[in-house]
Design a protein around this motif. Structure first.
Motif, PDB file in Angstrom:
ATOM      1  N   GLU A  69       4.206  -3.194 -11.945  1.00  0.00           N
ATOM      2  CA  GLU A  69       5.646  -2.998 -11.755  1.00  0.00           C
ATOM      3  C   GLU A  69       6.011  -3.015 -10.276  1.00  0.00           C
ATOM      4  O   GLU A  69       7.039  -3.586  -9.892  1.00  0.00           O
ATOM      5  N   VAL A  70       5.179  -2.402  -9.424  1.00  0.00           N
ATOM      6  CA  VAL A  70       5.442  -2.407  -7.979  1.00  0.00           C
ATOM      7  C   VAL A  70       5.409  -3.845  -7.466  1.00  0.00           C
ATOM      8  O   VAL A  70       6.297  -4.275  -6.721  1.00  0.00           O
ATOM      9  N   ARG A  71       4.395  -4.609  -7.880  1.00  0.00           N
ATOM     10  CA  ARG A  71       4.300  -6.019  -7.463  1.00  0.00           C
ATOM     11  C   ARG A  71       5.544  -6.791  -7.892  1.00  0.00           C
ATOM     12  O   ARG A  71       6.103  -7.580  -7.123  1.00  0.00           O
ATOM     13  N   LYS A  72       5.955  -6.574  -9.120  1.00  0.00           N
ATOM     14  CA  LYS A  72       7.118  -7.264  -9.671  1.00  0.00           C
ATOM     15  C   LYS A  72       8.368  -6.947  -8.850  1.00  0.00           C
ATOM     16  O   LYS A  72       9.129  -7.849  -8.482  1.00  0.00           O
ATOM     17  N   GLN A  73       8.575  -5.676  -8.542  1.00  0.00           N
ATOM     18  CA  GLN A  73       9.781  -5.283  -7.837  1.00  0.00           C
ATOM     19  C   GLN A  73       9.740  -5.657  -6.349  1.00  0.00           C
ATOM     20  O   GLN A  73      10.799  -5.833  -5.747  1.00  0.00           O
ATOM     21  N   LEU A  74       8.539  -5.755  -5.779  1.00  0.00           N
ATOM     22  CA  LEU A  74       8.438  -6.178  -4.381  1.00  0.00           C
ATOM     23  C   LEU A  74       8.404  -7.699  -4.254  1.00  0.00           C
ATOM     24  O   LEU A  74       8.468  -8.232  -3.155  1.00  0.00           O
ATOM     25  N   GLY A 123       0.810  -1.225   0.000  1.00  0.00           N
ATOM     26  CA  GLY A 123       0.000   0.000   0.000  1.00  0.00           C
ATOM     27  C   GLY A 123       0.838   1.266   0.000  1.00  0.00           C
ATOM     28  O   GLY A 123       0.707   2.109  -0.890  1.00  0.00           O
ATOM     29  N   PRO A 124       1.722   1.420   1.007  1.00  0.00           N
ATOM     30  CA  PRO A 124       2.575   2.612   1.012  1.00  0.00           C
ATOM     31  C   PRO A 124       3.497   2.687  -0.207  1.00  0.00           C
ATOM     32  O   PRO A 124       3.781   3.769  -0.719  1.00  0.00           O
ATOM     33  N   ALA A 125       3.951   1.526  -0.683  1.00  0.00           N
ATOM     34  CA  ALA A 125       4.825   1.505  -1.862  1.00  0.00           C
ATOM     35  C   ALA A 125       4.067   1.997  -3.096  1.00  0.00           C
ATOM     36  O   ALA A 125       4.606   2.758  -3.903  1.00  0.00           O
ATOM     37  N   MET A 126       2.805   1.576  -3.232  1.00  0.00           N
ATOM     38  CA  MET A 126       1.988   2.032  -4.357  1.00  0.00           C
ATOM     39  C   MET A 126       1.754   3.536  -4.286  1.00  0.00           C
ATOM     40  O   MET A 126       1.814   4.239  -5.293  1.00  0.00           O
ATOM     41  N   LYS A 127       1.500   4.021  -3.089  1.00  0.00           N
ATOM     42  CA  LYS A 127       1.267   5.449  -2.915  1.00  0.00           C
ATOM     43  C   LYS A 127       2.502   6.245  -3.328  1.00  0.00           C
ATOM     44  O   LYS A 127       2.397   7.249  -4.045  1.00  0.00           O
ATOM     45  N   ALA A 128       3.668   5.790  -2.923  1.00  0.00           N
ATOM     46  CA  ALA A 128       4.919   6.462  -3.278  1.00  0.00           C
ATOM     47  C   ALA A 128       5.181   6.379  -4.782  1.00  0.00           C
ATOM     48  O   ALA A 128       5.585   7.363  -5.416  1.00  0.00           O
ATOM     49  N   ALA A 129       4.927   5.216  -5.365  1.00  0.00           N
ATOM     50  CA  ALA A 129       5.151   5.036  -6.800  1.00  0.00           C
ATOM     51  C   ALA A 129       4.194   5.904  -7.613  1.00  0.00           C
ATOM     52  O   ALA A 129       4.605   6.544  -8.587  1.00  0.00           O
ATOM     53  N   GLN A 130       2.920   5.940  -7.220  1.00  0.00           N
ATOM     54  CA  GLN A 130       1.942   6.768  -7.936  1.00  0.00           C
ATOM     55  C   GLN A 130       2.309   8.239  -7.856  1.00  0.00           C
ATOM     56  O   GLN A 130       2.150   8.982  -8.821  1.00  0.00           O
ATOM     57  N   ALA A 131       2.810   8.667  -6.688  1.00  0.00           N
ATOM     58  CA  ALA A 131       3.222  10.065  -6.537  1.00  0.00           C
ATOM     59  C   ALA A 131       4.400  10.368  -7.461  1.00  0.00           C
ATOM     60  O   ALA A 131       4.471  11.445  -8.063  1.00  0.00           O
ATOM     61  N   ALA A 132       5.329   9.425  -7.583  1.00  0.00           N
ATOM     62  CA  ALA A 132       6.496   9.629  -8.447  1.00  0.00           C
ATOM     63  C   ALA A 132       6.106   9.633  -9.924  1.00  0.00           C
ATOM     64  O   ALA A 132       6.663  10.393 -10.718  1.00  0.00           O
TER      65      ALA A 132
END
Length: 151
Positions: free
Chosen positions: A144-149, A122-131
């Motif tokens: 991509e977030v799922r893949k990298q995590l 969840g927090p990772a998605m929020k950070a990625a979406q902001a970027a």
């Protein structure tokens, strides 16, 4: 320069004068979606350019999905019309990131936040979406977030 909504209105008037039916119809639909978003909720309000971009991105996605559905149903003429409408809307959206650019941006966001496991999705998605900031579809970013995590 005025707001994005002003630019849409100006381009609509230009398309009407040029008798460009595709652009006229598409811009009318886009402006109607913006107006609907403005009056949604408890009271009417003017949307910011970022909110107008979000509405346009949603409309563009609708066109792509409809084109796919029409193509799968063997209605290529209608699919081509939907794709053409999507191209008109895409003129107002920021350039979309490539898969490599998404991967790099997500990697930087995950490294900056120190996200490592699926518990932090969840927090990772929020950070990625902001970027990414609207320069790629949420589904592509989530994959991509799922893949990298490693989820």
């Amino acid at each position: 320069m005025g707001t994005l909504k002003d630019r849409l209105n100006d381009d609509l008037h230009t398309a009407m004068k040029a008798r460009d039916d595709l652009s006229t119809g598409t811009l009318r639909m886009a402006l109607a979606a913006v107006r609907n978003a403005e009056v949604a909720g408890r009271e009417a309000r003017a949307l910011s350019d970022d909110e107008v971009l979000a509405v346009l991105a949603k409309e563009s996605k609708k066109r792509r999905e409809a084109a796919t559905a029409f193509a799968d149903a063997g209605r290529s003429e209608q699919a081509a019309k939907e794709l053409s409408e999507g191209e008109v809307i895409d003129r107002y959206l920021p350039k979309q990131l490539s898969a490599e650019e998404i991967s790099e941006t997500v990697a930087e966001a995950l490294a900056a936040g120190g996200f490592t496991g699926k518990a932090q999705m969840g927090p990772a998605m929020k950070a990625a979406q902001a970027a990414i900031a609207g320069r790629a579809e949420g589904g592509r970013v989530a994959a991509e977030v799922r893949k990298q995590l490693g989820v």
